[in-house]
Design a protein around this motif. Sequence first.
Motif, short mmCIF file in Angstrom:
data_model
loop_
_atom_site.label_atom_id
_atom_site.label_comp_id
_atom_site.label_asym_id
_atom_site.label_seq_id
_atom_site.Cartn_x
_atom_site.Cartn_y
_atom_site.Cartn_z
N TRP A 14 8.74 -1.44 4.48
CA TRP A 14 7.34 -1.38 4.89
C TRP A 14 7.04 -2.51 5.87
O TRP A 14 7.65 -3.59 5.82
N GLU A 40 1.80 -5.15 7.58
CA GLU A 40 0.45 -4.56 7.62
C GLU A 40 0.29 -3.52 6.51
O GLU A 40 -0.75 -3.46 5.84
N GLN A 41 1.32 -2.70 6.31
CA GLN A 41 1.28 -1.73 5.22
C GLN A 41 1.24 -2.44 3.86
O GLN A 41 0.53 -2.01 2.94
N GLU A 99 -2.25 -3.76 3.25
CA GLU A 99 -3.17 -2.69 2.90
C GLU A 99 -2.95 -2.23 1.46
O GLU A 99 -3.91 -1.94 0.73
#
Length: 214
Positions: free
Chosen positions: A192, A195-196, A199
């Motif tokens: 990942w 940023e993922q 989130e």
Amino acid sequence: MTDPVKSPRRYDASRRRSQARHRRQKVLGVAREIFLRDGYAATTVAAIATAADVSVETIYKTFGGKAGLIREIQAAALGGTGPVPAPQRSDHMSASETDPAAVLRNWATLATEVAPAVTPIIRLVRDAAATDPDMATLLDDIDAQRLARMTHNARRLISHLPSTISVEHTRDVLFTYTAPEIYELLVLARGWSVEQYAEFIYRGMAAQLLRPAE
């Protein structure tokens, strides 16, 4: 006539302190690189001293050996990459921000700064703890320090949360979603992006904390 008596030259301690800080940072940077490359057990103080161009005695006097070096490396990683340590920035933000969603979003973003530096060290400590008592103690200390920090964060956030949510629940949610194991699983193992990852932990914390408990 006699020459005037010359006053003694004032000792410039600031230059010496600056040199000591530079040398300390160099040793920690070199030690981090060698530990992560070779592992804890295979790394020697002598190898670090040679690579950092300092004496073995200096490392023992300054850090107390390998375990002390790892402690300092881990503590430095927690500070993040900015000129102001990450915990101070976190406290300043949470003291001035009244929107709990914004606070959680900021903490998730801050995790993307700290986790990449901290997680490899935690993995190193965890692997070494199986056979090294000093590393087992350090692993316990790291967990205790992180729990204390999340308790602190929970107490700062609790006044902005639904009344049915307790400090203890808030602490445990923060402790779980900011665990280095989450970064390890999602970013290092599954690829990942940071940023993922941010989130994911924001949405998880928000789901648990921004609505009344059922």
